[in-house]
Design a protein around this motif. Structure first.
Motif: not given
Length: 250
Positions: A17-19, A32-37, A42-46, A110-118
């Protein structure tokens, strides 16, 4: 290229799960598109951090992207802290550090521990003090780690039918103001309205940079030069009404 894309999917899949810090730009939209795919919406938060530094047209644009990707999106509206408004040479470091703290806090809610940067490889060739803040905040940078370039992302974005594949690169409004000049709401409004006027003429890319508090230096592409010159008089008139005394073209 396909190998890089598959590595990105593997990387994201391992995170569960990622933000994702979302700006609506070429890189964050692709990520974001790749993460959703890969993970499912349900496991992605923007997360978008909104302040006076974000152009309003970009905020509306990124909302339209979110609607198409059908992913949960949180907009955190804030006021820039003093370390940013003072506009020191390492402004981007203070800004990124502040943004990271807000994203981490929001993600945890939102219960997400991992934040991802582009961030990508191209960012290493510029002066980007914000990259230091990413390391300090333990923010994941899969595009950078795998070696994605802007060219790679534009190519793959086109393959994925993302409208951002040929979108001109954007940056926050603070980048239009020289280091050492205090960032004020008045200056930001002047710059944003000036750029908005140029876009209304059909210009596809532009930056209006502030100098000495009353000089507007227009940066644009060669392809847009003709539009600028054809509308020279109306641009001068419009810019002077906004408070600029002198207008130059770069």
């Amino acid at each position: 290229m396909q190998e890089k894309y598959e590595k990105l999917q593997e990387n994201l899949h391992s995170l569960n799960r990622v933000a994702i810090g979302f700006t609506g730009g070429v890189d964050s939209t692709f990520l974001l598109k790749t993460a959703v795919d890969t993970l499912g919406s349900e496991n992605v938060l923007a997360i978008t951090i909104d302040s006076i530094l974000l152009p309003r047209k970009e905020l509306e644009y990124l909302k339209s992207i979110i609607e198409k990707l059908k992913v949960k999106h949180i907009i955190v509206k804030v006021k820039p802290i003093e370390e940013i408004l003072e506009n020191p040479v390492d402004r981007c470091y203070h800004c990124k550090k502040y943004i990271i703290s807000l994203m981490l806090k929001t993600a945890l809610e939102y219960g997400i521990k991992t934040v991802v940067d582009a961030s990508i490889v191209d960012d290493l060739s510029d002066y980007r003090p914000g990259l230091k803040a990413l390391e300090e905040g333990n923010i994941r940078t899969p595009l950078l780690d795998i070696g994605f370039t802007k060219k790679d992302i534009r190519f793959l974005s086109k393959q994925l039918d993302l409208e951002t594949w040929d979108k001109p690169s954007e940056s926050c409004l603070a980048t239009r103001i020289p280091y050492g000049t205090r960032i004020t709401e008045e200056f930001l409004e002047m710059i944003e309205e000036a750029e908005g006027f140029l876009y209304s003429l059909g210009v596809r890319f532009c930056r209006v940079r502030l100098h000495r508090n009353d000089i507007a230096r227009i940066e644009t592409s060669i392809g847009d030069m003709e539009i600028i010159m054809e509308n020279r008089d109306s641009i001068i008139s419009s810019f002077k009404k906004l408070g600029f005394k002198y207008i130059t073209l770069d």
